[in-house]
Design a protein around this motif. Structure first.
Motif, mmCIF file in Angstrom:
data_model
loop_
_atom_site.group_PDB
_atom_site.id
_atom_site.type_symbol
_atom_site.label_atom_id
_atom_site.label_comp_id
_atom_site.label_asym_id
_atom_site.label_seq_id
_atom_site.Cartn_x
_atom_site.Cartn_y
_atom_site.Cartn_z
ATOM 1 N N ALA A 241 -8.331 13.546 -6.111
ATOM 2 C CA ALA A 241 -8.770 13.431 -4.772
ATOM 3 C C ALA A 241 -8.443 11.969 -4.626
ATOM 4 C CB ALA A 241 -10.273 13.790 -4.618
ATOM 5 N N PHE A 242 -7.775 11.461 -3.496
ATOM 6 C CA PHE A 242 -7.319 10.262 -3.034
ATOM 7 C C PHE A 242 -8.002 9.814 -2.231
ATOM 8 C CE2 PHE A 242 -3.689 12.665 -4.861
ATOM 9 C CZ PHE A 242 -3.053 11.818 -5.830
ATOM 10 N N GLU A 243 -8.548 8.320 -2.029
ATOM 11 C CA GLU A 243 -9.269 7.842 -1.236
ATOM 12 C C GLU A 243 -8.848 6.240 -1.060
ATOM 13 O OE1 GLU A 243 -13.597 7.881 -1.913
ATOM 14 O OE2 GLU A 243 -13.519 10.054 -2.527
ATOM 15 N N PRO B 49 0.900 -1.357 0.013
ATOM 16 C CA PRO B 49 -0.001 0.075 0.006
ATOM 17 C C PRO B 49 0.929 1.357 -0.379
ATOM 18 C CG PRO B 49 -0.167 -0.894 2.281
ATOM 19 C CD PRO B 49 0.740 -1.959 1.391
ATOM 20 N N LEU B 50 2.108 1.190 0.515
ATOM 21 C CA LEU B 50 3.005 2.391 0.265
ATOM 22 C C LEU B 50 3.020 2.960 -0.883
ATOM 23 C CD1 LEU B 50 5.463 1.503 3.360
ATOM 24 C CD2 LEU B 50 3.100 2.722 3.545
ATOM 25 N N SER C 191 -0.838 11.358 5.626
ATOM 26 C CA SER C 191 -1.174 12.019 4.598
ATOM 27 C C SER C 191 -2.680 12.942 4.474
ATOM 28 C CB SER C 191 -1.338 11.404 3.298
ATOM 29 O OG SER C 191 -1.679 11.943 1.971
ATOM 30 N N ALA C 192 -2.482 14.340 4.431
ATOM 31 C CA ALA C 192 -3.868 14.921 4.811
ATOM 32 C C ALA C 192 -4.671 14.774 3.439
ATOM 33 C CB ALA C 192 -3.202 16.581 4.871
ATOM 34 N N THR C 193 -4.002 14.418 2.365
ATOM 35 C CA THR C 193 -4.888 14.426 1.120
ATOM 36 C C THR C 193 -5.493 13.053 0.991
ATOM 37 O OG1 THR C 193 -3.012 13.796 -0.173
ATOM 38 C CG2 THR C 193 -3.190 16.124 -0.053
ATOM 39 N N ALA D 246 2.577 7.803 -4.225
ATOM 40 C CA ALA D 246 2.104 8.542 -5.217
ATOM 41 C C ALA D 246 1.258 9.590 -4.985
ATOM 42 C CB ALA D 246 1.105 7.628 -6.130
ATOM 43 N N VAL D 247 0.349 9.460 -3.927
ATOM 44 C CA VAL D 247 -0.194 10.523 -3.346
ATOM 45 C C VAL D 247 0.609 11.637 -3.084
ATOM 46 C CG1 VAL D 247 -1.642 11.213 -1.535
ATOM 47 C CG2 VAL D 247 -2.088 8.950 -2.291
ATOM 48 N N GLU D 248 1.730 11.486 -2.446
ATOM 49 C CA GLU D 248 2.763 12.519 -1.848
ATOM 50 C C GLU D 248 3.184 13.373 -2.988
ATOM 51 O OE1 GLU D 248 5.411 10.523 0.693
ATOM 52 O OE2 GLU D 248 3.804 10.200 2.254
ATOM 53 N N ARG D 249 3.489 12.495 -4.096
ATOM 54 C CA ARG D 249 4.337 13.306 -5.458
ATOM 55 C C ARG D 249 3.393 13.864 -6.038
ATOM 56 N NH1 ARG D 249 7.923 8.890 -8.394
ATOM 57 N NH2 ARG D 249 8.375 10.789 -9.626
#
Length: 228
Positions: free
Chosen positions: A201-203, A184-185, A220-222, A190-193
């Motif tokens: 929007a990431f879920e 999962p990391l 990850s706040a997003t 990818a979310v961070e980049r």
């Protein structure tokens, strides 16, 4: 038999109705319909596709006397008793083992029952090419890759557009429990980049099966996590 007991042994009739003639196919899925997880979804999907020309049913284990022209099993370790018993009772009947992610990246390397299941199968199916490379060299010729597919969600005649083009965020969703073999990391990196670079929007839909991984999405706040 109660409806609950029936659901643990046999699926509901596949959409489109079962074939009245054709080979009999038994699909062994250790996951029950009420679990609604990846193994069950794969079993149900295969049963639905095959039902147009085969008589299909889904069970949680194969029992002696249960006739099938072909046995399809999901999950090497958890379906090993069914595969080994079937091989002993009906060595002449084809047995197909569909390799799951847990098989490929954990069990077939460490678990004796999963390793025995590989050899009991007359055909192995992987859902992506790297899975074949994880097998013992002697078993790789026995394996075929069948890529998962999906019908386009976009109605005919419409062209999918990016979030930037529509003025709305494009939802990027990972559906998986958090555990090492799912890696999962990779999703979270990818979310961070990508955060702030596009209208995304990431879920994350799933539960942390390893406590240390459960803390990663919260950093990850997003990323919005939906327990499952």
């Amino acid at each position: 038999m109660s409806s609950t007991a029936r659901s643990s042994r046999e699926s509901a009739e596949p959409r489109g109705g079962p074939a009245s003639e054709g080979p009999s196919v038994v699909i062994v899925s250790p996951a029950r319909a009420e679990a609604n997880n990846g193994n069950w979804r794969t079993a149900e999907r295969w049963a639905r596709h095959l039902s147009t020309h085969c008589r299909t049913r889904i069970v949680d284990e194969w029992r002696a006397g249960e006739r099938a022209d072909v046995l399809i099993a999901l999950h090497a370790r958890r379906s090993a008793p069914s595969l080994l018993h079937h091989a002993q009772c009906h060595p002449e009947i084809p047995r197909v083992l569909v390799l799951t992610g847990t098989d490929v990246y954990r069990d077939i390397h460490t678990d004796a029952a999963a390793q025995q299941a590989l050899w009991a199968a007359t055909r192995l199916v992987a859902l992506q090419e790297d899975a074949v490379r994880q097998l013992p060299a002697a078993l790789r010729p026995r394996c075929v890759v069948i890529h998962q597919s999906v019908e386009p969600a976009c109605p005919t005649g419409l062209t999918p557009r990016s979030g930037a083009a529509t003025g709305r965020a494009l939802r990027v969703i990972e559906v998986a429990h958090l555990r090492d073999e799912k890696d999962p990391l990779t999703y979270l990196r990818a979310v961070e980049r990508l955060t702030g670079k596009q209208a995304l929007a990431f879920e994350l839909v799933g539960s942390p099966l390893q406590p240390e991984l459960g803390e990663a999405p919260s950093r990850s706040a997003t990323t919005r996590r939906w327990p499952h």
